[in-house]
Design a protein around this motif. Structure first.
Motif, PDB file in Angstrom:
ATOM      1  N   ASP A 175       0.840  -1.192   0.000  1.00 45.57           N
ATOM      2  CA  ASP A 175       0.000   0.000   0.000  1.00 45.57           C
ATOM      3  C   ASP A 175       0.877   1.245   0.000  1.00 45.57           C
ATOM      4  OD1 ASP A 175      -1.809   2.026   0.330  1.00 45.57           O
ATOM      5  OD2 ASP A 175      -2.801   1.158   2.078  1.00 45.57           O
ATOM      6  N   ARG A 176       0.940   1.917  -1.125  1.00 43.30           N
ATOM      7  CA  ARG A 176       1.786   3.099  -1.262  1.00 43.30           C
ATOM      8  C   ARG A 176       1.321   4.245  -0.379  1.00 43.30           C
ATOM      9  NH1 ARG A 176       2.925   5.096  -7.237  1.00 43.30           N
ATOM     10  NH2 ARG A 176       3.977   3.082  -7.371  1.00 43.30           N
ATOM     11  N   GLU A 177       0.061   4.185   0.086  1.00 45.33           N
ATOM     12  CA  GLU A 177      -0.465   5.239   0.958  1.00 45.33           C
ATOM     13  C   GLU A 177      -0.022   5.060   2.409  1.00 45.33           C
ATOM     14  OE1 GLU A 177      -2.139   7.843  -0.313  1.00 45.33           O
ATOM     15  OE2 GLU A 177      -1.723   6.894  -2.250  1.00 45.33           O
ATOM     16  N   CYS A 178       0.549   3.928   2.721  1.00 42.24           N
ATOM     17  CA  CYS A 178       1.017   3.679   4.091  1.00 42.24           C
ATOM     18  C   CYS A 178       2.442   4.207   4.211  1.00 42.24           C
ATOM     19  CB  CYS A 178       0.968   2.186   4.414  1.00 42.24           C
ATOM     20  SG  CYS A 178       1.367   1.811   6.122  1.00 42.24           S
ATOM     21  N   LEU A 179       2.571   5.436   4.673  1.00 40.77           N
ATOM     22  CA  LEU A 179       3.857   6.127   4.658  1.00 40.77           C
ATOM     23  C   LEU A 179       4.388   6.462   6.046  1.00 40.77           C
ATOM     24  CD1 LEU A 179       3.092   8.607   1.738  1.00 40.77           C
ATOM     25  CD2 LEU A 179       4.439   6.503   1.616  1.00 40.77           C
ATOM     26  N   ARG A 180       3.549   6.290   7.073  1.00 40.96           N
ATOM     27  CA  ARG A 180       3.955   6.641   8.421  1.00 40.96           C
ATOM     28  C   ARG A 180       3.429   5.587   9.395  1.00 40.96           C
ATOM     29  NH1 ARG A 180       1.151  11.252  10.254  1.00 40.96           N
ATOM     30  NH2 ARG A 180      -0.586  10.331   9.081  1.00 40.96           N
ATOM     31  N   VAL A 181       4.097   5.465  10.532  1.00 38.79           N
ATOM     32  CA  VAL A 181       3.611   4.549  11.555  1.00 38.79           C
ATOM     33  C   VAL A 181       2.214   4.960  12.001  1.00 38.79           C
ATOM     34  CG1 VAL A 181       4.045   3.597  13.854  1.00 38.79           C
ATOM     35  CG2 VAL A 181       5.971   4.037  12.308  1.00 38.79           C
ATOM     36  N   ASP A 182       1.949   6.257  12.014  1.00 31.60           N
ATOM     37  CA  ASP A 182       0.619   6.730  12.396  1.00 31.60           C
ATOM     38  C   ASP A 182      -0.474   6.186  11.486  1.00 31.60           C
ATOM     39  OD1 ASP A 182       1.448   8.139  14.605  1.00 31.60           O
ATOM     40  OD2 ASP A 182       1.650  10.045  13.550  1.00 31.60           O
ATOM     41  N   ASP A 222      -3.738   4.499  13.032  1.00 33.14           N
ATOM     42  CA  ASP A 222      -5.098   4.936  12.719  1.00 33.14           C
ATOM     43  C   ASP A 222      -5.947   3.812  12.136  1.00 33.14           C
ATOM     44  OD1 ASP A 222      -4.344   7.433  13.586  1.00 33.14           O
ATOM     45  OD2 ASP A 222      -3.996   8.243  11.568  1.00 33.14           O
ATOM     46  N   ARG A 223      -5.335   2.985  11.286  1.00 29.00           N
ATOM     47  CA  ARG A 223      -6.103   1.942  10.614  1.00 29.00           C
ATOM     48  C   ARG A 223      -6.463   0.777  11.520  1.00 29.00           C
ATOM     49  NH1 ARG A 223      -2.767   1.204   4.908  1.00 29.00           N
ATOM     50  NH2 ARG A 223      -2.926   3.361   4.158  1.00 29.00           N
ATOM     51  N   HIS A 224      -5.561   0.455  12.452  1.00 25.79           N
ATOM     52  CA  HIS A 224      -5.733  -0.787  13.209  1.00 25.79           C
ATOM     53  C   HIS A 224      -5.988  -0.572  14.699  1.00 25.79           C
ATOM     54  CE1 HIS A 224      -4.574  -3.208   9.735  1.00 25.79           C
ATOM     55  NE2 HIS A 224      -3.662  -2.277   9.476  1.00 25.79           N
ATOM     56  N   GLY A 225      -5.943   0.676  15.142  1.00 22.48           N
ATOM     57  CA  GLY A 225      -6.234   0.949  16.542  1.00 22.48           C
ATOM     58  C   GLY A 225      -5.198   0.407  17.500  1.00 22.48           C
ATOM     59  N   LEU A 226      -3.977   0.255  17.031  1.00 20.18           N
ATOM     60  CA  LEU A 226      -2.874  -0.218  17.876  1.00 20.18           C
ATOM     61  C   LEU A 226      -1.978   0.961  18.233  1.00 20.18           C
ATOM     62  CD1 LEU A 226      -1.929  -3.393  15.807  1.00 20.18           C
ATOM     63  CD2 LEU A 226      -3.082  -3.378  18.022  1.00 20.18           C
ATOM     64  N   LYS A 249       1.432   3.072  19.205  1.00 16.75           N
ATOM     65  CA  LYS A 249       2.785   3.023  18.639  1.00 16.75           C
ATOM     66  C   LYS A 249       3.690   2.085  19.428  1.00 16.75           C
ATOM     67  CE  LYS A 249       3.436   7.377  16.158  1.00 16.75           C
ATOM     68  NZ  LYS A 249       4.237   8.618  16.069  1.00 16.75           N
ATOM     69  N   ARG A 250       3.603   2.151  20.739  1.00 15.45           N
ATOM     70  CA  ARG A 250       4.473   1.296  21.554  1.00 15.45           C
ATOM     71  C   ARG A 250       4.148  -0.181  21.349  1.00 15.45           C
ATOM     72  NH1 ARG A 250       5.243   4.323  27.435  1.00 15.45           N
ATOM     73  NH2 ARG A 250       6.293   6.203  26.625  1.00 15.45           N
ATOM     74  N   VAL A 251       2.861  -0.475  21.194  1.00 20.20           N
ATOM     75  CA  VAL A 251       2.461  -1.863  20.922  1.00 20.20           C
ATOM     76  C   VAL A 251       3.033  -2.328  19.587  1.00 20.20           C
ATOM     77  CG1 VAL A 251       0.510  -3.393  20.461  1.00 20.20           C
ATOM     78  CG2 VAL A 251       0.373  -1.716  22.314  1.00 20.20           C
ATOM     79  N   LEU A 252       2.911  -1.481  18.559  1.00 18.38           N
ATOM     80  CA  LEU A 252       3.456  -1.824  17.242  1.00 18.38           C
ATOM     81  C   LEU A 252       4.963  -2.029  17.301  1.00 18.38           C
ATOM     82  CD1 LEU A 252       1.496   0.565  14.846  1.00 18.38           C
ATOM     83  CD2 LEU A 252       1.507  -1.929  14.759  1.00 18.38           C
ATOM     84  N   GLN A 253       5.647  -1.122  17.974  1.00 15.33           N
ATOM     85  CA  GLN A 253       7.105  -1.236  18.051  1.00 15.33           C
ATOM     86  C   GLN A 253       7.526  -2.516  18.758  1.00 15.33           C
ATOM     87  OE1 GLN A 253       7.892   2.486  19.958  1.00 15.33           O
ATOM     88  NE2 GLN A 253       7.935   3.650  18.042  1.00 15.33           N
ATOM     89  N   LYS A 254       6.824  -2.873  19.828  1.00 11.69           N
ATOM     90  CA  LYS A 254       7.150  -4.106  20.548  1.00 11.69           C
ATOM     91  C   LYS A 254       6.883  -5.326  19.678  1.00 11.69           C
ATOM     92  CE  LYS A 254       6.229  -6.637  24.818  1.00 11.69           C
ATOM     93  NZ  LYS A 254       5.485  -6.659  26.104  1.00 11.69           N
ATOM     94  N   LEU A 255       5.736  -5.346  18.997  1.00 11.65           N
ATOM     95  CA  LEU A 255       5.409  -6.472  18.119  1.00 11.65           C
ATOM     96  C   LEU A 255       6.464  -6.643  17.029  1.00 11.65           C
ATOM     97  CD1 LEU A 255       1.558  -6.063  17.589  1.00 11.65           C
ATOM     98  CD2 LEU A 255       2.701  -8.030  18.632  1.00 11.65           C
ATOM     99  N   PHE A 256       6.846  -5.545  16.393  1.00 10.57           N
ATOM    100  CA  PHE A 256       7.805  -5.620  15.288  1.00 10.57           C
ATOM    101  C   PHE A 256       9.179  -6.051  15.784  1.00 10.57           C
ATOM    102  CE2 PHE A 256       4.562  -3.999  12.717  1.00 10.57           C
ATOM    103  CZ  PHE A 256       4.983  -3.859  11.400  1.00 10.57           C
ATOM    104  N   ARG A 257       9.632  -5.507  16.883  1.00  9.20           N
ATOM    105  CA  ARG A 257      10.971  -5.873  17.353  1.00  9.20           C
ATOM    106  C   ARG A 257      11.014  -7.322  17.826  1.00  9.20           C
ATOM    107  NH1 ARG A 257      14.156  -1.670  17.003  1.00  9.20           N
ATOM    108  NH2 ARG A 257      13.239   0.414  17.015  1.00  9.20           N
ATOM    109  N   GLU A 258       9.926  -7.786  18.412  1.00  4.35           N
ATOM    110  CA  GLU A 258       9.851  -9.172  18.870  1.00  4.35           C
ATOM    111  C   GLU A 258       9.827 -10.159  17.708  1.00  4.35           C
ATOM    112  OE1 GLU A 258       8.764 -12.530  21.545  1.00  4.35           O
ATOM    113  OE2 GLU A 258       9.406 -10.510  22.065  1.00  4.35           O
TER     114      GLU A 258
END
Length: 263
Positions: free
Chosen positions: A176-183, A187-191, A193-202
């Motif tokens: 998705d070329r429109e997905c350009l920021r963590v925000d 916004d799309r998934h209701g998660l 930032k800290r949750v996303l960062q933890k999931l990705f690093r894990e």
């Protein structure tokens, strides 16, 4: 079985320069490993009597299991360029995992492998040596695929509940070329930032911001290879506020400015 790659793999730099130097094949993974293995790949070359050739890649968010010259190694997510010299004659067989796919084999956060290339024995013990020996014993790509997938199944534990979620988030970033920021993901998934960062690093080994930037730079390199677009337009389509910012990021990652890339 020897499927030839018609389009350069994502992250391969200067693919036109390697035409005729080596042959690469991508091999689909078995359906039951769809959430774990992205694909397998094989490279063969014969440069006897010729100068060595340096292959450069801009790795993506995936762990790779590699067998070369009877040795097995594990590549964590590498945030810089990766170079590998092809000399004489040889071949490599690799298994590229889905973004979250290696976590069920590693049994600990994948971030521990980030920016590291380690012997397979560091992760799998003597089983890695047996895998390398079995793959080295045959040149048939399909046989190698079966050997590699049997190895993966033998070492696979129950995936965490987050595996499908993380894989789908990375797929969304890639496609998705429109997905350009963590925000955008927040916004799309209701998660958070800290949750996303933890999931990705894990599960991936790097944060979502890095994944977004890396896929945008992959797209930039592909489009510059095709010489199909002006730099200012490309920078804008990739979400950069200006061409100068895009040029800095591209040069930092690739080692050349966008204007010089592919010349």
């Amino acid at each position: 079985m020897d499927p030839t790659v018609d389009t350069p793999p994502r992250g391969l730099l200067d693919p036109r320069a390697g035409a005729g130097v080596y042959r690469e094949a991508l091999i689909p993974a078995a359906g039951d490993l769809a959430g774990i293995v992205a694909h397998h790949w094989a490279v063969r070359w014969d440069l006897r009597g010729s100068a060595p050739y340096e292959v450069e890649t801009l790795p993506g968010p995936a762990v790779v299991l590699v067998v070369e010259s009877g040795k097995c190694r594990v590549h964590g997510v590498l945030r810089g360029r990766f170079s590998h010299a092809l000399t004489e004659a040889g071949d490599i067989f690799g298994t590229t995992f889905r973004p979250a796919g290696f976590r069920p084999l590693l049994h600990r956060p994948v971030s521990g492998l980030t920016d590291r290339v380690v012997p397979g024995t560091d992760v799998f013990g003597p089983a890695a040596e047996r895998l390398a020996a079995r793959i080295a014993s045959t040149g048939d790509i399909d046989e190698r695929r079966v050997i590699a997938e049997t190895f993966v199944r033998d070492h696979l534990t129950a995936p965490t509940p987050a595996l499908d979620l993380v894989n789908s988030l990375v797929d969304e970033i890639m496609n998705d070329r429109e997905c350009l920021r963590v925000d955008d993901l927040v916004d799309r998934h209701g998660l958070g930032k800290r949750v996303l960062q933890k999931l990705f690093r894990e599960h991936v080994g790097v944060g979502p911001k890095w994944v977004i930037q890396r896929y945008r730079l992959h797209e930039a390199a592909q489009r510059l290879d095709a010489r199909e677009i002006e730099l200012a337009t490309l920078a804008a389509e990739l979400g950069y506020a200006d061409q100068a910012h895009f040029t800095r990021d591209f040069k930092a990652a690739v080692g050349r400015s966008p204007a010089d890339y592919g010349r």
